[in-house]
Design an enzyme around this catalytic site. Structure first.
Site, mmCIF file in Angstrom:
data_model
loop_
_atom_site.group_PDB
_atom_site.id
_atom_site.type_symbol
_atom_site.label_atom_id
_atom_site.label_comp_id
_atom_site.label_asym_id
_atom_site.label_seq_id
_atom_site.Cartn_x
_atom_site.Cartn_y
_atom_site.Cartn_z
ATOM 1 N N ARG A 228 -14.809 17.090 33.723
ATOM 2 C CA ARG A 228 -14.242 16.674 32.443
ATOM 3 C C ARG A 228 -14.383 17.868 31.504
ATOM 4 O O ARG A 228 -15.301 18.683 31.663
ATOM 5 C CB ARG A 228 -14.994 15.469 31.880
ATOM 6 C CG ARG A 228 -15.015 14.248 32.800
ATOM 7 C CD ARG A 228 -15.881 13.138 32.207
ATOM 8 N NE ARG A 228 -15.904 11.942 33.060
ATOM 9 C CZ ARG A 228 -16.839 11.669 33.962
ATOM 10 N NH1 ARG A 228 -17.849 12.521 34.151
ATOM 11 N NH2 ARG A 228 -16.777 10.558 34.699
ATOM 12 N N LYS A 253 -21.073 11.662 31.521
ATOM 13 C CA LYS A 253 -20.705 10.309 31.112
ATOM 14 C C LYS A 253 -21.686 9.309 31.721
ATOM 15 O O LYS A 253 -22.005 9.385 32.906
ATOM 16 C CB LYS A 253 -19.279 10.000 31.577
ATOM 17 C CG LYS A 253 -18.679 8.751 30.961
ATOM 18 C CD LYS A 253 -17.219 8.619 31.340
ATOM 19 C CE LYS A 253 -16.580 7.414 30.682
ATOM 20 N NZ LYS A 253 -15.150 7.291 31.032
ATOM 21 N N HIS A 317 -7.466 16.979 31.893
ATOM 22 C CA HIS A 317 -7.936 15.973 32.852
ATOM 23 C C HIS A 317 -7.054 15.952 34.102
ATOM 24 O O HIS A 317 -7.499 15.505 35.164
ATOM 25 C CB HIS A 317 -7.959 14.595 32.189
ATOM 26 C CG HIS A 317 -9.115 13.750 32.634
ATOM 27 N ND1 HIS A 317 -10.427 14.066 32.328
ATOM 28 C CD2 HIS A 317 -9.166 12.614 33.382
ATOM 29 C CE1 HIS A 317 -11.223 13.144 32.839
ATOM 30 N NE2 HIS A 317 -10.492 12.260 33.502
ATOM 31 N N ARG A 320 -8.722 17.808 36.839
ATOM 32 C CA ARG A 320 -9.761 17.007 37.508
ATOM 33 C C ARG A 320 -9.116 16.017 38.484
ATOM 34 O O ARG A 320 -9.591 15.864 39.616
ATOM 35 C CB ARG A 320 -10.583 16.278 36.441
ATOM 36 C CG ARG A 320 -11.612 15.279 36.955
ATOM 37 C CD ARG A 320 -12.421 14.762 35.770
ATOM 38 N NE ARG A 320 -13.035 13.473 36.000
ATOM 39 C CZ ARG A 320 -14.259 13.295 36.485
ATOM 40 N NH1 ARG A 320 -14.981 14.349 36.847
ATOM 41 N NH2 ARG A 320 -14.772 12.085 36.628
ATOM 42 N N HIS A 343 -18.444 9.181 39.281
ATOM 43 C CA HIS A 343 -17.989 7.816 39.043
ATOM 44 C C HIS A 343 -19.095 6.833 39.399
ATOM 45 O O HIS A 343 -19.722 6.955 40.452
ATOM 46 C CB HIS A 343 -16.753 7.489 39.891
ATOM 47 C CG HIS A 343 -15.508 8.156 39.421
ATOM 48 N ND1 HIS A 343 -14.388 8.319 40.212
ATOM 49 C CD2 HIS A 343 -15.187 8.709 38.219
ATOM 50 C CE1 HIS A 343 -13.437 8.933 39.528
ATOM 51 N NE2 HIS A 343 -13.902 9.183 38.320
ATOM 52 N N TYR A 352 -7.219 7.413 43.513
ATOM 53 C CA TYR A 352 -6.626 8.615 44.097
ATOM 54 C C TYR A 352 -5.963 8.337 45.448
ATOM 55 O O TYR A 352 -5.160 9.133 45.918
ATOM 56 C CB TYR A 352 -7.672 9.724 44.210
ATOM 57 C CG TYR A 352 -8.192 10.130 42.853
ATOM 58 C CD1 TYR A 352 -7.366 10.770 41.942
ATOM 59 C CD2 TYR A 352 -9.488 9.808 42.454
ATOM 60 C CE1 TYR A 352 -7.813 11.099 40.674
ATOM 61 C CE2 TYR A 352 -9.948 10.141 41.186
ATOM 62 C CZ TYR A 352 -9.111 10.783 40.300
ATOM 63 O OH TYR A 352 -9.552 11.096 39.040
#
Length: 370
Positions: A228, A253, A317, A320, A343, A352
Site C-alpha cells: 500500500r 493496516k 493501488h 499492488r 490480508h 484476484y
C-alpha cells in the site's frame, strides 16, 4: 479544524493560487510535501499555478490533515466537497467544540489511525450541527436516518463515504454512552468491483517513462513488494533486510507487522538510488528529510501513465493489485499471497482469482464445441 483560504493572485505575470492560513507548523510541513507548491518571500505565502487540476490537488492535500478550506474566491466548485452550505448548518458552540475535542482524544486512545480519527471527527461535527439545525439533542435512529438522507443520499455521496459516516456516528454515540445496538443502524453494501490489473508490458511502459531514479524506485517497490502507498512511504532504511531478501512492514493496516518479498532486480535499483540520495531515516524522503508524501507519488504515477499512453484507470493501488494477480498466475498458493499482502481474511485475497488470466483461460468455452 484548521482554517485555510485559497485565493487567486497574479505573480511573475502568471495567475496563481495562494494558500493563506495562520501560523501553523503542521500545515506548513504538510504543504511542502505537495508537488509543485512554492513559497513566495515577497508575498509571504505558499502558491501554485492556477489550474483546475491544481485546485483539486491542493484541496485534497489539505483535507488529508482535516483542514476547513474556504475556496469561495476561486469561484469554482470542487469535487467531493460536502455541500453543508445547502443546509446552512449552525456553527459549533463552545461546549460542542470542547466535546468534539474530547471525542477526538477518546478515538486516539482507541489507537485508530490518524485518517480514521480525522474522518470520524469531521463527520460527527456535521452530525452535531445537523442536530442543532433540527433543534434536538435526542440522537435517535430517526435523526440519523434523516441526516443520512439529507447529507449523503441527496448529495449522491459514495457508499464508502456513507459507511464512514455511520461508523463515525456510532463511535460518537458509544462515546456519549448511548446504546448503539438498540438503534439497529445498517450499513449499505459496497459495490463489488473487480480491481484494475496491469499486464507486464504495461508495467514496463510505466517504469520506462519514469526517469527520475527516486520515482522509479518508489513505483518499483510498490509493485515488487505488493505494498500500500502508506506502507511504502512509512518504510525506513533499517526495514530492508538484504541478507534474508525480505522487507519488514511495521504497523500496517490492522496494526499488524509482516514480511514481504525483496526482489533481486529491485535491490539492484534500490542500491543505485541509495548511493545517489543517501536517505537517513525514511527510505523515501522529501525536502528537508521529511517523509515523502502519497500525493507526490500519485502525481508521479499519473504522469508516467499519461506518457505511456495507457487508457486504464491506474492508481498506486493498481500496482499492488497487479503484484497479487501476477503471483497467482505464476502458481503461487493463495495462502502465501494473503500473507504477503497482509490480508486478515482469505476472502479478501480471493478477489484476484476473478481477474487472473490463467484461471479464466482454463475454462473451456462451450461455443468452441459447436
Amino acid at each position: 479544524m484548521k482554517e485555510v483560504k485559497l485565493v487567486p493572485f497574479t505573480y511573475k505575470n502568471e495567475k496563481q493560487i495562494a494558500v493563506k492560513f495562520g501560523y501553523d507548523d503542521s500545515i506548513r510541513i504538510h504543504l511542502k510535501k505537495l508537488l509543485d507548491i512554492k513559497w513566495s518571500n515577497s508575498n509571504k505565502t505558499f502558491y501554485i499555478k492556477y489550474s483546475s487540476e491544481n485546485k483539486i490537488k491542493v484541496y485534497k492535500h489539505l483535507r488529508a490533515i482535516n483542514c476547513l478550506i474556504d475556496y469561495s474566491e476561486l469561484k469554482t466548485v470542487l469535487p467531493n466537497i460536502t455541500k453543508t452550505q445547502s443546509f446552512k448548518l449552525p456553527k459549533l458552540n463552545e461546549h460542542q467544540t470542547t466535546d468534539l475535542q474530547r471525542f477526538k482524544k477518546w478515538l486516539q486512545q482507541k489507537r485508530l489511525s490518524e485518517n480514521t480519527v480525522n474522518t470520524y471527527v469531521e463527520v460527527t461535527s456535521f452530525f452535531i450541527r445537523y442536530a442543532a439545525l433540527k433543534n434536538t439533542l435526542n440522537y435517535s435512529k430517526r435523526l440519523i436516518e434523516s441526516f443520512n438522507y439529507d447529507f449523503i443520499v441527496q448529495l449522491n455521496k459514495s457508499i464508502s463515504y456513507q459507511n464512514q459516516c455511520i461508523n463515525g456516528i456510532k463511535k460518537f454515540l458509544d462515546y456519549k454512552g448511548v446504546e448503539v445496538e438498540a438503534l439497529e443502524l445498517e450499513r449499505p453494501r459496497k459495490e463489488k468491483k473487480l480491481p484494475v490489473v496491469l499486464n507486464i508490458e504495461e508495467l514496463k511502459q510505466i517504469f520506462d517513462q519514469t526517469h527520475n531514479i527516486k520515482h522509479k524506485t518508489l513505483l518499483s517497490l510498490i509493485y515488487s513488494a505488493g505494498l500500500r502507498i502508506g506502507e511504502a512511504i512509512n518504510l525506513k532504511v533499517k526495514d530492508i533486510d538484504s541478507k534474508r531478501m525480505l522487507i519488514h512492514i511495521r504497523g500496517a493496516k490492522g496494526k499488524k507487522d509482516r514480511y514481504t518479498l525483496l526482489s533481486e532486480m529491485f535491490l539492484d535499483l534500490l542500491r543505485i538510488y541509495y548511493k545517489q540520495y543517501k536517505p537517513k531515516v525514511y527510505l523515501f524522503e522529501g525536502q528537508g528529510g521529511e517523509q515523502y508524501s502519497s500525493s507526490s507519488a500519485q502525481s508521479v504515477l499519473k504522469s508516467a501513465v499519461s506518457k505511456a499512453g495507457l487508457k486504464k484507470q491506474v492508481t498506486l493501488h493498481t500496482l499492488r493489485h497487479s503484484f497479487a494477480t501476477h503471483l497467482l498466475e505464476n502458481g503461487t498458493d493463495i495462502r502465501y499471497i494473503q500473507e504477503l499482502l497482509g490480508h486478515s481474511s482469505p476472502k479478501t485475497t480471493m478477489i484476484y482469482t476473478h481477474v487472473s488470466e490463467t484461471s479464466i483461460r482454463k475454462i473451456k468455452n462451450p461455443f468452441d464445441n459447436l
